[in-house]
Design a protein around this motif. Structure first.
Motif, PDB file in Angstrom:
ATOM      1  N   ARG A  70     -19.569  -5.360   9.406  1.00 26.80           N
ATOM      2  CA  ARG A  70     -20.321  -5.345  10.676  1.00 26.80           C
ATOM      3  C   ARG A  70     -19.779  -4.271  11.610  1.00 26.80           C
ATOM      4  NH1 ARG A  70     -23.135 -10.565  12.699  1.00 26.80           N
ATOM      5  NH2 ARG A  70     -22.839  -9.463  14.662  1.00 26.80           N
ATOM      6  N   ALA A  71     -18.465  -4.123  11.668  1.00 24.22           N
ATOM      7  CA  ALA A  71     -17.881  -3.100  12.534  1.00 24.22           C
ATOM      8  C   ALA A  71     -18.313  -1.706  12.086  1.00 24.22           C
ATOM      9  CB  ALA A  71     -16.359  -3.217  12.526  1.00 24.22           C
ATOM     10  N   ALA A  72     -18.293  -1.480  10.765  1.00 22.34           N
ATOM     11  CA  ALA A  72     -18.710  -0.171  10.259  1.00 22.34           C
ATOM     12  C   ALA A  72     -20.157   0.122  10.628  1.00 22.34           C
ATOM     13  CB  ALA A  72     -18.528  -0.126   8.744  1.00 22.34           C
ATOM     14  N   ILE A  73     -21.029  -0.853  10.415  1.00 23.12           N
ATOM     15  CA  ILE A  73     -22.454  -0.666  10.724  1.00 23.12           C
ATOM     16  C   ILE A  73     -22.652  -0.421  12.213  1.00 23.12           C
ATOM     17  CG2 ILE A  73     -24.686  -1.856  10.777  1.00 23.12           C
ATOM     18  CD1 ILE A  73     -23.744  -3.279   8.150  1.00 23.12           C
ATOM     19  N   ASP A  74     -21.945  -1.193  13.035  1.00 26.07           N
ATOM     20  CA  ASP A  74     -22.080  -1.034  14.491  1.00 26.07           C
ATOM     21  C   ASP A  74     -21.637   0.346  14.954  1.00 26.07           C
ATOM     22  OD1 ASP A  74     -23.032  -3.603  14.698  1.00 26.07           O
ATOM     23  OD2 ASP A  74     -21.133  -4.479  15.359  1.00 26.07           O
ATOM     24  N   HIS A  75     -20.738   0.980  14.180  1.00 25.61           N
ATOM     25  CA  HIS A  75     -20.246   2.311  14.549  1.00 25.61           C
ATOM     26  C   HIS A  75     -20.957   3.430  13.784  1.00 25.61           C
ATOM     27  CE1 HIS A  75     -16.895  -0.087  16.229  1.00 25.61           C
ATOM     28  NE2 HIS A  75     -16.729   0.946  17.042  1.00 25.61           N
ATOM     29  N   GLY A  76     -22.068   3.104  13.135  1.00 23.64           N
ATOM     30  CA  GLY A  76     -22.861   4.131  12.470  1.00 23.64           C
ATOM     31  C   GLY A  76     -22.297   4.607  11.149  1.00 23.64           C
ATOM     32  N   VAL A  88       0.844  -1.202   0.000  1.00 22.92           N
ATOM     33  CA  VAL A  88       0.000   0.000   0.000  1.00 22.92           C
ATOM     34  C   VAL A  88       0.872   1.243   0.000  1.00 22.92           C
ATOM     35  CG1 VAL A  88      -1.739   1.312   1.257  1.00 22.92           C
ATOM     36  CG2 VAL A  88      -1.918  -1.170   1.144  1.00 22.92           C
ATOM     37  N   GLY A  89       1.932   1.223   0.791  1.00 21.72           N
ATOM     38  CA  GLY A  89       2.829   2.379   0.841  1.00 21.72           C
ATOM     39  C   GLY A  89       3.464   2.666  -0.498  1.00 21.72           C
ATOM     40  N   GLY A  90       3.896   1.612  -1.183  1.00 18.76           N
ATOM     41  CA  GLY A  90       4.474   1.812  -2.506  1.00 18.76           C
ATOM     42  C   GLY A  90       3.467   2.350  -3.502  1.00 18.76           C
ATOM     43  N   MET A  91       2.225   1.848  -3.429  1.00 18.40           N
ATOM     44  CA  MET A  91       1.172   2.335  -4.321  1.00 18.40           C
ATOM     45  C   MET A  91       0.876   3.809  -4.062  1.00 18.40           C
ATOM     46  SD  MET A  91      -2.727   0.901  -4.723  1.00 18.40           S
ATOM     47  CE  MET A  91      -3.091   1.230  -2.990  1.00 18.40           C
ATOM     48  N   LEU A  92       0.805   4.201  -2.795  1.00 27.00           N
ATOM     49  CA  LEU A  92       0.547   5.605  -2.471  1.00 27.00           C
ATOM     50  C   LEU A  92       1.647   6.504  -3.008  1.00 27.00           C
ATOM     51  CD1 LEU A  92      -0.763   5.292   1.202  1.00 27.00           C
ATOM     52  CD2 LEU A  92      -2.103   5.771  -0.849  1.00 27.00           C
ATOM     53  N   ALA A  93       2.889   6.025  -2.925  1.00 25.42           N
ATOM     54  CA  ALA A  93       4.003   6.817  -3.461  1.00 25.42           C
ATOM     55  C   ALA A  93       3.858   6.990  -4.966  1.00 25.42           C
ATOM     56  CB  ALA A  93       5.332   6.146  -3.120  1.00 25.42           C
ATOM     57  N   GLU A  94       3.470   5.931  -5.657  1.00 28.81           N
ATOM     58  CA  GLU A  94       3.278   6.015  -7.099  1.00 28.81           C
ATOM     59  C   GLU A  94       2.146   6.971  -7.458  1.00 28.81           C
ATOM     60  OE1 GLU A  94       4.623   1.369  -7.958  1.00 28.81           O
ATOM     61  OE2 GLU A  94       2.589   2.027  -8.390  1.00 28.81           O
ATOM     62  N   LEU A  95       1.118   7.020  -6.624  1.00 26.49           N
ATOM     63  CA  LEU A  95      -0.027   7.893  -6.886  1.00 26.49           C
ATOM     64  C   LEU A  95       0.211   9.322  -6.406  1.00 26.49           C
ATOM     65  CD1 LEU A  95      -2.937   5.475  -5.864  1.00 26.49           C
ATOM     66  CD2 LEU A  95      -2.368   6.229  -8.183  1.00 26.49           C
ATOM     67  N   GLY A  96       1.302   9.529  -5.715  1.00 23.02           N
ATOM     68  CA  GLY A  96       1.580  10.869  -5.198  1.00 23.02           C
ATOM     69  C   GLY A  96       0.701  11.250  -4.036  1.00 23.02           C
ATOM     70  N   LEU A  97       0.280  10.251  -3.246  1.00 20.78           N
ATOM     71  CA  LEU A  97      -0.561  10.502  -2.081  1.00 20.78           C
ATOM     72  C   LEU A  97       0.265  10.314  -0.814  1.00 20.78           C
ATOM     73  CD1 LEU A  97      -3.720   8.510  -3.233  1.00 20.78           C
ATOM     74  CD2 LEU A  97      -3.516  10.993  -3.095  1.00 20.78           C
ATOM     75  N   CYS A  98       0.066  11.159   0.161  1.00 16.32           N
ATOM     76  CA  CYS A  98       0.824  11.042   1.405  1.00 16.32           C
ATOM     77  C   CYS A  98      -0.065  11.428   2.579  1.00 16.32           C
ATOM     78  CB  CYS A  98       2.080  11.912   1.370  1.00 16.32           C
ATOM     79  SG  CYS A  98       1.760  13.667   1.130  1.00 16.32           S
ATOM     80  N   GLY A  99       0.357  11.009   3.768  1.00 19.09           N
ATOM     81  CA  GLY A  99      -0.358  11.384   4.976  1.00 19.09           C
ATOM     82  C   GLY A  99      -1.602  10.585   5.257  1.00 19.09           C
ATOM     83  N   ILE A 100      -1.831   9.467   4.508  1.00 20.95           N
ATOM     84  CA  ILE A 100      -3.010   8.643   4.732  1.00 20.95           C
ATOM     85  C   ILE A 100      -2.622   7.490   5.648  1.00 20.95           C
ATOM     86  CG2 ILE A 100      -4.802   7.244   3.652  1.00 20.95           C
ATOM     87  CD1 ILE A 100      -4.233   8.769   1.034  1.00 20.95           C
ATOM     88  N   PRO A 101      -3.291   7.310   6.768  1.00 19.65           N
ATOM     89  CA  PRO A 101      -2.962   6.192   7.655  1.00 19.65           C
ATOM     90  C   PRO A 101      -3.178   4.846   6.964  1.00 19.65           C
ATOM     91  CG  PRO A 101      -4.357   7.798   8.766  1.00 19.65           C
ATOM     92  CD  PRO A 101      -4.343   8.173   7.323  1.00 19.65           C
ATOM     93  N   VAL A 102      -2.259   3.919   7.183  1.00 15.15           N
ATOM     94  CA  VAL A 102      -2.336   2.577   6.612  1.00 15.15           C
ATOM     95  C   VAL A 102      -2.210   1.577   7.750  1.00 15.15           C
ATOM     96  CG1 VAL A 102      -1.317   0.930   5.000  1.00 15.15           C
ATOM     97  CG2 VAL A 102      -1.290   3.389   4.461  1.00 15.15           C
ATOM     98  N   ALA A 103      -3.083   0.567   7.766  1.00 11.78           N
ATOM     99  CA  ALA A 103      -3.067  -0.439   8.827  1.00 11.78           C
ATOM    100  C   ALA A 103      -3.165  -1.829   8.217  1.00 11.78           C
ATOM    101  CB  ALA A 103      -4.227  -0.211   9.790  1.00 11.78           C
ATOM    102  N   ALA A 104      -2.642  -2.810   8.938  1.00  4.62           N
ATOM    103  CA  ALA A 104      -2.669  -4.194   8.457  1.00  4.62           C
ATOM    104  C   ALA A 104      -4.022  -4.850   8.696  1.00  4.62           C
ATOM    105  CB  ALA A 104      -1.569  -5.004   9.136  1.00  4.62           C
ATOM    106  N   ASP A 105      -4.774  -4.363   9.668  1.00  4.57           N
ATOM    107  CA  ASP A 105      -6.085  -4.938   9.950  1.00  4.57           C
ATOM    108  C   ASP A 105      -6.985  -3.855  10.555  1.00  4.57           C
ATOM    109  OD1 ASP A 105      -5.695  -4.799  12.850  1.00  4.57           O
ATOM    110  OD2 ASP A 105      -4.375  -6.535  12.612  1.00  4.57           O
ATOM    111  N   GLY A 106      -8.212  -4.250  10.869  1.00  3.92           N
ATOM    112  CA  GLY A 106      -9.200  -3.271  11.300  1.00  3.92           C
ATOM    113  C   GLY A 106      -9.042  -2.779  12.714  1.00  3.92           C
ATOM    114  N   SER A 107      -8.146  -3.380  13.479  1.00  4.72           N
ATOM    115  CA  SER A 107      -8.016  -2.973  14.879  1.00  4.72           C
ATOM    116  C   SER A 107      -7.553  -1.528  15.017  1.00  4.72           C
ATOM    117  CB  SER A 107      -7.041  -3.899  15.608  1.00  4.72           C
ATOM    118  OG  SER A 107      -5.734  -3.814  15.047  1.00  4.72           O
TER     119      SER A 107
END
Length: 429
Positions: A95-101, A51-70
């Motif tokens: 389900r987590a998204a729905i539970d959090h509105g 994901v980090g390499g893809m963001l660099a290719e797209l010229g995007l920065c400052g977006i949080p990246v996580a390995a899982d939903g925790s």
């Protein structure tokens, strides 16, 4: 699923994307750069470095990246776009998204065929929206059908092309599908449907029999469409005719008029046959309709629209599915409405064994098209029986021997995802 023209006038819509490192994720992230009223809030994928390499290719920065939903702070998210393609993970994130509105845009069609009806019901109870994502074939076909029927056209068949065209080179006498080329010199004599379209279709299919044209993804996508529209598959194995786009109104005529359709308003997939240099159908979607007024459709045929030779049928089609490029439409609709039709269990994506298996054998979902070795997908009419959905087979193992030709049931297997199973069974009530 619904094109919504409203522009967000408040703060940008904050989007969480799961399965970010896939092709769908990249196309969506690239497009969000051009959409000023929404922004990626967090990206989730086990391949954090990818994901980090893809963001660099797209010229995007400052977006949080996580390995899982925790690591997701759902208070910073308005819409989840779920694109993992994995049932267990996708159900958990939704389900987590729905539970959090948070609203959910479901791109993972595998999740839809197992738990989509249950997740949509949970979302409605929580006061949030759950929609299939524009840009993939299910939502595009649902949208096409919606406006075709809204203007009063009677649909005879609807569906999509297979992902890869069959490109026939008359000079070489070969047919190429993606990176596989076979000899098929007889196709030169079959470039027109002739007087007996069904016979021509049989002969074309025989010439390309060595190519793997059927894909679990196609059956999966049509099952999703069935859930939202009530349309059944015309045949549970699907017809998969080898057809040129200009022939679709003849090919998908009712059988009494020379076509393949036995049940009006039913679903199917075709393999698009074309010549080198001709435009691709690009995995697009179509609806074949009855024409009604002959003069109207003579005029439209003269403008290049696809009308059957006898004038009874016409084909309306969108020869594209632009993946994440289109999904901002659904993200906007998720936040601003309007409401969407609720899916229901009209069909089930089942699995039938192509060979005998022994107790203890384990199933795995793998490959680009998410296949299960030795198991053929079917789009079956939903019944109150014990049929296990195809994409619950991933990681499951058999508790008893089964013969070839057996449609797998819950009683045959153990080790399937319990949460997804609960949603699947709950949707039948």
């Amino acid at each position: 699923m619904i094109q919504h023209e409203r522009i967000n006038r408040g703060d940008p819509i904050r989007v969480a994307l799961t399965g970010a490192c896939g092709g769908y994720g990249r196309t969506l992230l690239a497009q969000l750069k051009a959409v000023g009223d929404m922004t990626p809030a967090v990206l989730v994928d086990p391949d954090v470095d990818g994901v980090g390499g893809m963001l660099a290719e797209l010229g995007l920065c400052g977006i949080p990246v996580a390995a899982d939903g925790s690591a997701i702070d759902w208070s910073d998210v308005d819409v989840l776009v779920e694109a993992t393609g994995r049932v267990g993970a996708g159900v958990g994130y939704a389900r987590a998204a729905i539970d959090h509105g948070c609203h959910v845009v479901m791109v993972s069609k595998e999740v839809e065929t197992v738990a989509g009806v249950g997740l949509a019901r949970a979302a409605a109870e929580a006061g949030v929206r759950y929609l299939p994502g524009d840009g993939d074939q299910p939502a595009n076909l649902i949208r096409l059908l919606s406006w075709v029927e809204r203007v009063g056209l009677e649909v005879v068949a609807l569906g999509k092309s297979a992902e890869y065209d069959l490109v026939f080179d008359p000079a070489a006498g070969t047919v190429t599908q993606l990176d596989t080329t076979i000899d098929a010199p007889g196709m030169s004599d079959l470039l027109r449907l002739g007087e007996n379209p069904r016979e021509t279709l049989i002969r074309r299919a025989a010439l390309v029999d060595s190519l793997k044209r059927r894909a679990a993804a196609d059956y999966c996508e049509l099952t999703v469409v069935s859930q939202y529209t009530g349309a059944p598959a015309d045949h549970e194995e699907l017809h998969y005719p080898v057809a040129r786009p200009a022939e679709l109104a003849d090919v998908y005529a009712e059988r009494e008029h020379g076509g393949v359709i036995e049940h009006p308003r039913s679903l199917d997939v075709f393999s698009a046959l074309r010549l080198p240099g001709e435009a691709s159908f690009a995995g697009g979607v179509f609806a074949v309709v009855r024409t009604g007024d002959p003069e109207t459709w003579r005029m439209l045929a003269g403008k290049g629209h696809v009308v059957s030779r006898d004038g009874r049928y016409a084909c309306v089609f969108w020869p594209y599915h632009l993946m994440g490029v289109e999904t901002p439409l659904t993200i906007t609709a998720a936040v601003h409405g309007p409401g969407v039709p609720a899916p229901a269990r009209h069909s089930i994506l089942a699995g039938r064994t192509a060979r005998a298996f022994r107790a203890g054998d384990e199933f795995a979902v793998h490959g680009h098209h998410h296949e299960v070795d030795g198991v053929d997908p079917l789009v079956r009419q939903a019944k109150p029986d014990d049929t296990v959905p195809f994409y619950l087979l991933g990681g499951a193992r058999l508790v008893r021997d089964v013969p070839a030709g057996h449609v797998l049931e819950f009683g045959d297997v153990t080790g399937f995802d319990e949460t997804a199973t609960e949603l699947f069974r709950g949707a039948a009530r």
